[in-house]
Design a protein around this motif. Structure first.
Motif, PDB file in Angstrom:
ATOM      1  N   PRO A  36      -3.029  16.862  10.822  1.00 31.41           N
ATOM      2  CA  PRO A  36      -4.360  17.357  11.184  1.00 31.41           C
ATOM      3  C   PRO A  36      -4.362  18.355  12.343  1.00 31.41           C
ATOM      4  N   GLU A  37      -3.393  18.252  13.273  1.00 30.41           N
ATOM      5  CA  GLU A  37      -3.366  19.151  14.423  1.00 30.41           C
ATOM      6  C   GLU A  37      -2.335  20.254  14.283  1.00 30.41           C
ATOM      7  N   PHE A  38      -1.230  19.971  13.655  1.00 32.80           N
ATOM      8  CA  PHE A  38      -0.133  20.938  13.539  1.00 32.80           C
ATOM      9  C   PHE A  38       0.082  21.230  12.060  1.00 32.80           C
ATOM     10  N   GLY A  39      -0.594  22.235  11.567  1.00 34.73           N
ATOM     11  CA  GLY A  39      -0.640  22.576  10.159  1.00 34.73           C
ATOM     12  C   GLY A  39       0.679  22.622   9.418  1.00 34.73           C
ATOM     13  N   PRO A  40       1.747  23.259   9.979  1.00 38.36           N
ATOM     14  CA  PRO A  40       2.986  23.334   9.201  1.00 38.36           C
ATOM     15  C   PRO A  40       3.682  21.980   9.027  1.00 38.36           C
ATOM     16  N   MET A  41       3.362  21.024   9.898  1.00 38.53           N
ATOM     17  CA  MET A  41       4.001  19.703   9.793  1.00 38.53           C
ATOM     18  C   MET A  41       3.356  18.899   8.668  1.00 38.53           C
ATOM     19  N   GLN A  42       4.108  17.981   8.134  1.00 29.82           N
ATOM     20  CA  GLN A  42       3.615  17.091   7.085  1.00 29.82           C
ATOM     21  C   GLN A  42       3.467  15.687   7.661  1.00 29.82           C
ATOM     22  N   VAL A  43       2.528  14.936   7.130  1.00 23.35           N
ATOM     23  CA  VAL A  43       2.310  13.555   7.541  1.00 23.35           C
ATOM     24  C   VAL A  43       2.649  12.670   6.355  1.00 23.35           C
ATOM     25  N   GLY A  44       3.464  11.641   6.605  1.00 27.03           N
ATOM     26  CA  GLY A  44       3.833  10.723   5.532  1.00 27.03           C
ATOM     27  C   GLY A  44       2.697   9.797   5.171  1.00 27.03           C
ATOM     28  N   ILE A  45       2.978   8.907   4.262  1.00 25.74           N
ATOM     29  CA  ILE A  45       1.972   7.969   3.768  1.00 25.74           C
ATOM     30  C   ILE A  45       1.881   6.817   4.751  1.00 25.74           C
ATOM     31  N   ASP A  46       0.673   6.456   5.147  1.00 24.55           N
ATOM     32  CA  ASP A  46       0.529   5.282   6.004  1.00 24.55           C
ATOM     33  C   ASP A  46      -0.111   4.149   5.205  1.00 24.55           C
ATOM     34  N   ALA A  47      -0.232   3.004   5.831  1.00 27.16           N
ATOM     35  CA  ALA A  47      -0.679   1.801   5.119  1.00 27.16           C
ATOM     36  C   ALA A  47      -2.070   1.947   4.516  1.00 27.16           C
ATOM     37  N   GLY A  48      -2.926   2.729   5.127  1.00 29.77           N
ATOM     38  CA  GLY A  48      -4.287   2.814   4.658  1.00 29.77           C
ATOM     39  C   GLY A  48      -4.485   3.745   3.481  1.00 29.77           C
ATOM     40  N   GLU A  49      -3.481   4.515   3.118  1.00 32.57           N
ATOM     41  CA  GLU A  49      -3.688   5.515   2.083  1.00 32.57           C
ATOM     42  C   GLU A  49      -2.958   5.207   0.779  1.00 32.57           C
ATOM     43  N   LEU A  50      -2.375   4.050   0.678  1.00 38.98           N
ATOM     44  CA  LEU A  50      -1.665   3.723  -0.560  1.00 38.98           C
ATOM     45  C   LEU A  50      -2.613   3.274  -1.662  1.00 38.98           C
ATOM     46  N   GLY A  51      -3.766   2.779  -1.298  1.00 40.66           N
ATOM     47  CA  GLY A  51      -4.739   2.372  -2.288  1.00 40.66           C
ATOM     48  C   GLY A  51      -4.473   1.000  -2.875  1.00 40.66           C
ATOM     49  N   ALA A  52      -3.527   0.259  -2.350  1.00 42.97           N
ATOM     50  CA  ALA A  52      -3.225  -1.072  -2.876  1.00 42.97           C
ATOM     51  C   ALA A  52      -3.751  -2.128  -1.915  1.00 42.97           C
ATOM     52  N   PRO A  53      -4.284  -3.212  -2.441  1.00 44.52           N
ATOM     53  CA  PRO A  53      -4.748  -4.285  -1.556  1.00 44.52           C
ATOM     54  C   PRO A  53      -3.559  -5.014  -0.922  1.00 44.52           C
ATOM     55  N   VAL A  54      -3.817  -5.645   0.197  1.00 44.71           N
ATOM     56  CA  VAL A  54      -2.752  -6.346   0.925  1.00 44.71           C
ATOM     57  C   VAL A  54      -2.156  -7.457   0.079  1.00 44.71           C
ATOM     58  N   TRP A  55      -2.963  -8.136  -0.732  1.00 44.72           N
ATOM     59  CA  TRP A  55      -2.427  -9.229  -1.544  1.00 44.72           C
ATOM     60  C   TRP A  55      -1.353  -8.728  -2.494  1.00 44.72           C
ATOM     61  N   ALA A  56      -1.465  -7.471  -2.951  1.00 47.18           N
ATOM     62  CA  ALA A  56      -0.460  -6.931  -3.865  1.00 47.18           C
ATOM     63  C   ALA A  56       0.898  -6.810  -3.170  1.00 47.18           C
ATOM     64  N   ALA A  57       0.883  -6.463  -1.891  1.00 44.17           N
ATOM     65  CA  ALA A  57       2.143  -6.376  -1.140  1.00 44.17           C
ATOM     66  C   ALA A  57       2.774  -7.762  -0.981  1.00 44.17           C
ATOM     67  N   TYR A  58       1.952  -8.758  -0.692  1.00 44.43           N
ATOM     68  CA  TYR A  58       2.472 -10.127  -0.586  1.00 44.43           C
ATOM     69  C   TYR A  58       3.053 -10.589  -1.923  1.00 44.43           C
ATOM     70  N   VAL A  59       2.324 -10.371  -2.994  1.00 51.45           N
ATOM     71  CA  VAL A  59       2.786 -10.802  -4.320  1.00 51.45           C
ATOM     72  C   VAL A  59       4.072 -10.078  -4.682  1.00 51.45           C
ATOM     73  N   ALA A  60       4.095  -8.755  -4.504  1.00 49.33           N
ATOM     74  CA  ALA A  60       5.296  -7.985  -4.854  1.00 49.33           C
ATOM     75  C   ALA A  60       6.495  -8.436  -4.023  1.00 49.33           C
ATOM     76  N   GLY A  61       6.302  -8.617  -2.725  1.00 45.34           N
ATOM     77  CA  GLY A  61       7.408  -9.044  -1.866  1.00 45.34           C
ATOM     78  C   GLY A  61       7.929 -10.417  -2.230  1.00 45.34           C
ATOM     79  N   ILE A  62       7.034 -11.361  -2.444  1.00 50.77           N
ATOM     80  CA  ILE A  62       7.463 -12.727  -2.771  1.00 50.77           C
ATOM     81  C   ILE A  62       8.097 -12.773  -4.155  1.00 50.77           C
ATOM     82  N   VAL A  63       7.573 -12.008  -5.099  1.00 52.86           N
ATOM     83  CA  VAL A  63       8.178 -11.974  -6.442  1.00 52.86           C
ATOM     84  C   VAL A  63       9.571 -11.348  -6.372  1.00 52.86           C
ATOM     85  N   MET A  64       9.735 -10.298  -5.576  1.00 62.99           N
ATOM     86  CA  MET A  64      11.076  -9.708  -5.440  1.00 62.99           C
ATOM     87  C   MET A  64      12.043 -10.676  -4.780  1.00 62.99           C
ATOM     88  N   LEU A  65      11.574 -11.430  -3.786  1.00 64.76           N
ATOM     89  CA  LEU A  65      12.436 -12.439  -3.173  1.00 64.76           C
ATOM     90  C   LEU A  65      12.754 -13.553  -4.169  1.00 64.76           C
TER      91      LEU A  65
END
Length: 176
Positions: A36-65
Motif C-alpha cells: 500500500p505504501e511502496f508500490g513496486p513492492m509486493q505483499v504476500g498473503i496474510d491470514a485474513g485474505e485466504l478466505g478460509a474459516p479458522v475451523w478449516a485450518a484446524y481440520v486440515a492440520g489434524i487430518v494431516m497429522l
C-alpha cells in the motif's frame, strides 16, 4: 492393516472434501498484492485474505497429522510398543499443533510473546513442529527390525528357506 487403510482413505477423503469446498467457495488468492505504501513492492498473503474459516485450518492440520500417524503405523506388527509410542507421540504432536494455532490467533490479535528468540507461533514451528518428527523417526529406526520383522519372523523365514533348500537338493526331486 485393513483398518489402517480404511482410516487412511477416510482421512484423504476429508482432505479432498476440504479442497473441493475451498475451490467451490473461491478461497485463497494466488498472487501477491502491491504494497500500500511502496508500490513496486509486493505483499504476500496474510491470514485474513485466504478466505478460509479458522475451523478449516484446524481440520486440515489434524487430518494431516492423522495421515502421518497412520502411515507411521503401516507395516509394524500389531501390539508392538512402537504402536503405542507413535500413538502417544501423535497425541502430543496434535496438542502442539493446537497450541500453535491458538498462539497464532493471539499473535494476529496483537499479543506478541517472545519465546526462545522468536514470536510464540514461530518458536512453536521451529522448536515444536519441525523438531518433533525426529523423535519417532529415531525410535523407529533404532527398533525397526524388531518391530517390523522380529525374531519369530526371522526363525520362520529361516525354516522356510531351509525346507526349500532341502526339497531342491533331495534325490527324489530330480534336481542336483
Amino acid at each position: 492393516m485393513n483398518r489402517l487403510m480404511a482410516l487412511l482413505l477416510a482421512l484423504c477423503s476429508v482432505l479432498l472434501g476440504l479442497l473441493v469446498i475451498a475451490y467451490a467457495a473461491g478461497g485463497g488468492r494466488a498472487a501477491p498484492l502491491p504494497h500500500p505504501e511502496f508500490g513496486p513492492m509486493q505483499v504476500g498473503i496474510d491470514a485474513g485474505e485466504l478466505g478460509a474459516p479458522v475451523w478449516a485450518a484446524y481440520v486440515a492440520g489434524i487430518v494431516m497429522l492423522g495421515t502421518m500417524w497412520v502411515t507411521m503405523l503401516i507395516g509394524f506388527r500389531a501390539g508392538h510398543w512402537i504402536h503405542r509410542a507413535v500413538s502417544a507421540w501423535t497425541v502430543g504432536y496434535v496438542l502442539v499443533f493446537v497450541i500453535l494455532m491458538w498462539s497464532f490467533g493471539a499473535y494476529v490479535a496483537g499479543d506478541t510473546t517472545i519465546v526462545l528468540g522468536f514470536t510464540a507461533p514461530t518458536s512453536l514451528l521451529v522448536y515444536g513442529l519441525s523438531l518433533a518428527p525426529w523423535i519417532p523417526l529415531i525410535g523407529i529406526t533404532w527398533k525397526f527390525e524388531d518391530a517390523y520383522f522380529g525374531r519369530e519372523d526371522q526363525a520362520r523365514f529361516d525354516e522356510i528357506v531351509s525346507e526349500a533348500k532341502s526339497r531342491r537338493h533331495s534325490p527324489l526331486s530330480g534336481e542336483d
